[in-house]
Write a protein that holds these residues in place. Structure first.
Motif, PDB file in Angstrom:
ATOM      1  N   ASP A 187       0.797  -1.225   0.000  1.00  0.00           N
ATOM      2  CA  ASP A 187       0.000   0.000   0.000  1.00  0.00           C
ATOM      3  C   ASP A 187       0.834   1.281   0.000  1.00  0.00           C
ATOM      4  O   ASP A 187       1.841   1.392   0.712  1.00  0.00           O
ATOM      5  N   SER A 223      -7.251   7.484  -2.972  1.00  0.00           N
ATOM      6  CA  SER A 223      -6.347   6.337  -2.816  1.00  0.00           C
ATOM      7  C   SER A 223      -6.672   5.199  -3.783  1.00  0.00           C
ATOM      8  O   SER A 223      -5.781   4.651  -4.440  1.00  0.00           O
ATOM      9  N   HIS A 232      -4.105   3.747  -6.692  1.00  0.00           N
ATOM     10  CA  HIS A 232      -3.629   2.364  -6.711  1.00  0.00           C
ATOM     11  C   HIS A 232      -4.024   1.655  -8.003  1.00  0.00           C
ATOM     12  O   HIS A 232      -3.182   1.021  -8.663  1.00  0.00           O
ATOM     13  N   LEU A 268       0.795  -8.332  -4.665  1.00  0.00           N
ATOM     14  CA  LEU A 268       0.284  -7.125  -4.014  1.00  0.00           C
ATOM     15  C   LEU A 268      -0.175  -7.440  -2.592  1.00  0.00           C
ATOM     16  O   LEU A 268      -0.754  -8.496  -2.337  1.00  0.00           O
ATOM     17  N   HIS A 281      -5.450  -1.253   0.316  1.00  0.00           N
ATOM     18  CA  HIS A 281      -5.539  -0.315  -0.807  1.00  0.00           C
ATOM     19  C   HIS A 281      -5.127  -0.972  -2.126  1.00  0.00           C
ATOM     20  O   HIS A 281      -5.649  -0.620  -3.188  1.00  0.00           O
ATOM     21  N   MET A 282      -4.191  -1.917  -2.056  1.00  0.00           N
ATOM     22  CA  MET A 282      -3.727  -2.594  -3.270  1.00  0.00           C
ATOM     23  C   MET A 282      -4.798  -3.500  -3.871  1.00  0.00           C
ATOM     24  O   MET A 282      -4.650  -3.963  -5.007  1.00  0.00           O
ATOM     25  N   LEU A 295      -5.806  -2.182  -7.186  1.00  0.00           N
ATOM     26  CA  LEU A 295      -4.928  -2.525  -8.302  1.00  0.00           C
ATOM     27  C   LEU A 295      -5.132  -3.980  -8.714  1.00  0.00           C
ATOM     28  O   LEU A 295      -5.174  -4.287  -9.916  1.00  0.00           O
TER      29      LEU A 295
END
Length: 462
Positions: free
Chosen positions: A366, A374, A378, A395, A399-400, A403
């Motif tokens: 993150d 955020s 990401h 990852l 937060h990731m 992605l």
């Protein structure tokens, strides 16, 4: 024995304190754990009261203490030890008027740039610099307080995560030259006006600039015009670096190879190629920033280039290792110290530019303090991952997840909400020939994954 840095009488004069036991200090410390024999221990109060550790520091060899209540060791008593530390730093600056001082801030790269400038200053003469990332309301006055009186040149790192933090630090340092490496989307949750607020906060570095000071600025940054205007208000001369026309130092090429790169530039009209030991593409502009700051601090170009040629990547900030595993080895690039959208993209671009025998693997945790945007920041890394030709992404962090969901299944190496739960899948996936970049914010524990990968080294096992 080291040269005396402070006598008890000098400390008392600087802080307005009272001597309670004579001593001579060769250093200054605010942390009992890292104290060296001969240090003055400053007993700060915070989460823990430093006065609780005064006797312990004396047993470890502290020369004396700066305290706000009587203690059974040699000391100087003051009303407020934090203010005492600040006054000691101011006194160190005032007693060394010959010192040419530089200050470095920026959203990305300030620690590495500061260390590289320090390398040049030390080659050129008696130098002083921040250690680690001592760049806040404690670190800056501490670094000043540690400055020997015969210092010729010094460089200070200055950080922030809120407005109005840098102004008092700049006024402590009173720099002759300052650099802002770049401005990007960091600490956004603390700025209602987003990146513009970050830019204005970074511009506070000009607050303490000495008359006829020099501001070294990144002309490729979208906030260059704002920073230039603020620097000019402070009376600074502008020295710029970037890839466009009209800059003081223009980057014209960056050719990476296995152990470093060759940087090409035009500096004040003169074309120059020079080698560095860094492979990250961000070291093109970083190198120009370093060279301009060294020039501003009175270091010859020959010494500056010599220092850059020998400056090695810092742990957690691009340091590389060849890790031996069954069947061969892989390359580990440790960028785990910190991350934001700007530095993430630079790390991925660097990975994409590398020639690899195996796969390109990105291990990302993150990015923190990005506020309401955020998830978008990401998820937005999916495009640079693709552009870099990354084969697999591992990852970690809540937060990731944004992605992870934006990646095609073929690029998904593994995901875990908690960093340590990614370790087993990650380490089991590495093959000989891979190049693995680990990057994330310090608070999201990317370093744990870098250490787990380094521990695979067969050469380190008994």
């Amino acid at each position: 024995m080291s040269e005396p840095l402070w006598t008890a009488d000098e400390i008392a004069a600087a802080t307005g304190g009272r001597v309670a036991g004579d001593f001579v200090a060769t250093g200054v410390s605010i942390d009992s754990r890292s104290l060296s024999p001969g240090d003055l221990f400053v007993a700060l109060t915070g989460a823990r009261d430093g006065h609780e550790f005064v006797v312990q520091t004396a047993d470890k060899g502290a020369a004396g203490a700066l305290v706000s209540r009587p203690v059974p060791v040699p000391a100087v008593l003051v009303e407020d030890t934090f203010r005492g530390l600040e006054r000691l730093g101011e006194a160190a600056r005032l007693r060394a008027p010959q010192t040419r001082r530089g200050a470095v801030t920026g959203s990305v790269g300030k620690t590495s740039v500061t260390r590289a400038i320090e390398a040049g200053l030390r080659l050129a003469g008696k130098a002083h610099a921040s250690v680690k990332s001592y760049n806040n309301h404690l670190g800056v006055p501490l670094t000043l307080a540690r400055m020997p009186r015969d210092t010729e040149r010094a460089v200070f790192e200055v950080g922030m995560n809120h407005a109005d933090e840098i102004t008092p630090l700049s006024r402590f340092i009173r720099p002759h030259a300052v650099a802002i490496t770049t401005v990007g989307p960091v600490h956004l949750e603390n700025f209602a006006d987003g990146e513009a607020g970050v830019a204005r906060a970074k511009a506070e570095i000009f607050a303490g600039l000495e008359p006829e000071g020099i501001a070294v600025l990144n002309a490729d940054n979208p906030w260059f015009d704002l920073l230039k205007a603020e620097a000019e208000k402070a009376g600074a001369a502008i020295w710029s670096f970037g890839t466009g026309e009209g800059v003081t130092a223009r980057l014209t090429g960056f050719e990476a190879h296995a152990t470093g790169a060759v940087v090409s530039m035009v500096l004040r009209g003169e074309a120059i190629d020079f080698p560095i030991l860094q492979t990250g593409v961000h070291w093109g502009p970083n190198s120009l920033c370093v060279l301009l700051m060294l020039e501003a601090l009175g270091v010859s170009r020959e010494i500056a280039l010599q220092a850059l040629a020998a400056f090695e990547p810092i742990e957690g900030r691009g340091a590389e290792a060849v890790v031996r595993i069954d069947g061969g080895s892989f390359t580990l690039v440790d960028e785990s110290y910190n991350a934001n959208p700007v530095s993430m993209q630079a790390a991925l671009k660097t990975l994409g530019a590398r020639k690899v025998e195996g796969r390109r693997i990105a291990v990302l945790t993150d990015m923190l303090e990005l506020g309401e945007g955020s998830a978008e920041f990401h998820a937005g890394l999916a495009e640079p991952l693709e552009a870099a030709g990354v084969d697999l992404a591992f990852l970690a962090g809540v937060h990731m997840k944004s992605l992870w969901e934006a990646l095609p299944p073929t690029r998904r190496g593994g995901y875990a909400e908690v960093t340590e739960k990614l370790t087993a899948a990650l380490t089991a996936s590495i093959r000989p020939g891979d190049v693995v970049v680990v990057k994330g914010s310090n608070g999201s524990r990317a370093g744990d994954l870098a250490r787990a990968l380094a521990a695979l080294d067969l050469g380190g096992r008994g």
